[in-house]
Write a protein that holds these residues in place. Structure first.
Motif, PDB file in Angstrom:
ATOM      1  N   SER A 197       0.792  -1.363   0.112  1.00  0.00           N
ATOM      2  CA  SER A 197      -0.097  -0.133  -0.116  1.00  0.00           C
ATOM      3  C   SER A 197       0.665   1.238  -0.066  1.00  0.00           C
ATOM      4  N   ILE A 214       0.715   5.877   0.710  1.00  0.00           N
ATOM      5  CA  ILE A 214       0.119   7.168   1.073  1.00  0.00           C
ATOM      6  C   ILE A 214       0.996   8.315   0.202  1.00  0.00           C
ATOM      7  N   THR A 247      -3.575  10.992  -0.271  1.00  0.00           N
ATOM      8  CA  THR A 247      -4.041  10.018  -1.435  1.00  0.00           C
ATOM      9  C   THR A 247      -3.543   8.578  -0.858  1.00  0.00           C
ATOM     10  N   LEU A 248      -4.596   7.798  -0.787  1.00  0.00           N
ATOM     11  CA  LEU A 248      -4.274   6.235  -0.374  1.00  0.00           C
ATOM     12  C   LEU A 248      -4.306   5.179  -1.614  1.00  0.00           C
ATOM     13  N   SER A 249      -3.422   4.419  -1.709  1.00  0.00           N
ATOM     14  CA  SER A 249      -3.630   3.161  -2.496  1.00  0.00           C
ATOM     15  C   SER A 249      -3.340   1.841  -1.663  1.00  0.00           C
ATOM     16  N   GLU A 278      -4.341  -0.109   1.610  1.00  0.00           N
ATOM     17  CA  GLU A 278      -5.130  -0.265   2.990  1.00  0.00           C
ATOM     18  C   GLU A 278      -4.409   0.476   4.140  1.00  0.00           C
ATOM     19  N   VAL A 291      -9.158  11.850   3.175  1.00  0.00           N
ATOM     20  CA  VAL A 291      -8.466  10.775   2.472  1.00  0.00           C
ATOM     21  C   VAL A 291      -9.078  10.512   1.083  1.00  0.00           C
ATOM     22  N   THR A 295      -9.333   7.735  -1.939  1.00  0.00           N
ATOM     23  CA  THR A 295      -8.834   6.261  -2.736  1.00  0.00           C
ATOM     24  C   THR A 295      -9.951   6.002  -3.575  1.00  0.00           C
ATOM     25  N   ASN A 296      -9.250   5.633  -4.629  1.00  0.00           N
ATOM     26  CA  ASN A 296     -10.299   5.044  -5.936  1.00  0.00           C
ATOM     27  C   ASN A 296     -11.039   6.546  -6.181  1.00  0.00           C
ATOM     28  N   GLY A 312      -9.027  -0.032   0.084  1.00  0.00           N
ATOM     29  CA  GLY A 312      -9.209  -0.078  -1.524  1.00  0.00           C
ATOM     30  C   GLY A 312      -8.841  -0.868  -2.354  1.00  0.00           C
ATOM     31  N   LYS A 313      -8.369  -2.270  -1.892  1.00  0.00           N
ATOM     32  CA  LYS A 313      -7.797  -3.240  -2.877  1.00  0.00           C
ATOM     33  C   LYS A 313      -8.926  -4.216  -3.196  1.00  0.00           C
ATOM     34  N   THR A 315     -13.668  -0.735  -2.461  1.00  0.00           N
ATOM     35  CA  THR A 315     -13.395   0.024  -1.466  1.00  0.00           C
ATOM     36  C   THR A 315     -14.244  -0.055  -0.145  1.00  0.00           C
TER      37      THR A 315
END
Length: 328
Positions: A148, A150, A163-165, A167, A182, A184-185, A200-201, A205
């Motif tokens: 993951s 950030i 910005t998160l990709s 978890e 946050v 994500t997606n 977000g995996k 989400t």
């Protein structure tokens, strides 16, 4: 341990963007000597003069900072020459210094303003096989699960957007003047003073609120989640349905334990598949919702964990199947 005071730290201090440790370090540094106090006071004077006289600078921040140091060095050399040529002419030295420092002030003000306003300087933190725990500049804490990442701007204290990709679990320091967000997606998740998990995996989400409140939205809808509530949105879906969060399995990478209490077998299997990058299949549909109550250490092998699960429900038959397992 005593913290070194850099020029960049002094800049953050002047801009009131320094964290508590940096503020203390600067104040202690000023107390160490009169020379340090004069240096900080000089930077303040330059900053204030530049603030009045220079609204625009054509230089980018890094180039401008190098130019400032070059001009400051030249100013110091000129001051030494003036001292040797006109030892008695203090008024002349003062006038020359004012002229030089006003020019430098214009430049430094724009450097400081550029550093404060420009969100282009980004910080990225990525994990591979291990979990990372990160303390942000505002004191918020993030547990980043494996595989993951950030990303956030270097001026995070004034613009708290992550910005998160993948978890992560967020324990947020609430600040009404700078909301914590946050992304994500295609979802935007806003803190209203809380701790929450975002996953977000796997083309969906999932947001679970542990305490407090979060606001979740996209271009056409938004919902508010309270403690022990969750929403799961698959890729391409627009509807968001709030549900009760019935377990704490999402916490496994933070607590290093899988804790199930009357948890449906399929839910526990989904989490184990994600945690161990395995493929466990429930081939017997009659046991898919079998309630499981167990606490398992994450450091144990998957084979041992499955054996412990079988011990709680003897009717289960677990078979090794190539690179995975089948529950029959």
């Amino acid at each position: 341990m005593k913290q070194d005071v850099s020029e960049e730290m002094l800049i953050r201090y002047l801009l009131k963007e320094a964290v508590a440790e940096e503020e203390k370090a600067v104040k202690d540094w000023v107390q160490e000597s009169e020379a340090n106090a004069r240096e900080l006071e000089g930077m303040k004077m330059i900053f204030e003069s530049g603030k009045q006289l220079a609204p625009v600078s054509p230089l980018k921040a890094d180039a401008a900072w190098d130019k400032f140091k070059e001009l400051r060095s030249a100013a110091q050399q000129n001051d030494k020459k003036l001292r040797s040529l006109y030892p008695a002419a203090n008024w002349f030295r003062v006038a020359a210094a004012v002229t030089i420092f006003v020019g430098i002030g214009c430049l430094l003000f724009n450097i400081l303003k550029n550093k404060a306003d420009n969100p282009g300087n980004m910080v990225s933190i990525r994990t591979l096989k291990n979990v990372k725990v990160v303390t942000l500049p505002d004191g918020s804490i993030i547990h980043i699960n494996k595989n993951s990442s950030i990303t956030y701007a270097s001026n995070f204290n004034s613009r708290r957007v992550i910005t998160l990709s993948g978890e992560a679990f967020f324990k947020v320091k609430h600040n009404e003047d700078a909301p914590f967000t946050v992304i994500t997606n295609d979802l935007t998740i806003k803190d209203v003073g809380t701790a929450f998990n975002v996953n977000g995996k796997n083309h969906r989400t999932e947001v679970i609120v542990e305490s407090g409140i979060v606001q979740i939205g996209h271009s056409s809808a938004s919902v508010r989640l309270n403690a022990n509530e969750m929403v799961t949105i698959k890729a391409g879906e627009r509807n968001m349905t709030v549900q009760r969060s019935t377990d704490i399995l999402y916490n496994y990478y933070r607590t290093n334990q899988f804790v199930a209490f009357n948890t449906p077998l399929h839910r526990l299997v989904d989490v184990l598949n994600e945690a161990y990058d395995q493929k466990i299949i429930i081939s017997n549909k009659l046991v898919i919702n079998e309630p499981i109550t167990v606490t398992i250490n994450r450091d144990d092998s998957l084979a041992r964990i499955l054996n412990v699960i079988k011990g709680t429900t003897p009717a289960l038959n677990i078979v090794k199947n190539g690179n995975g397992y089948s529950i029959q």
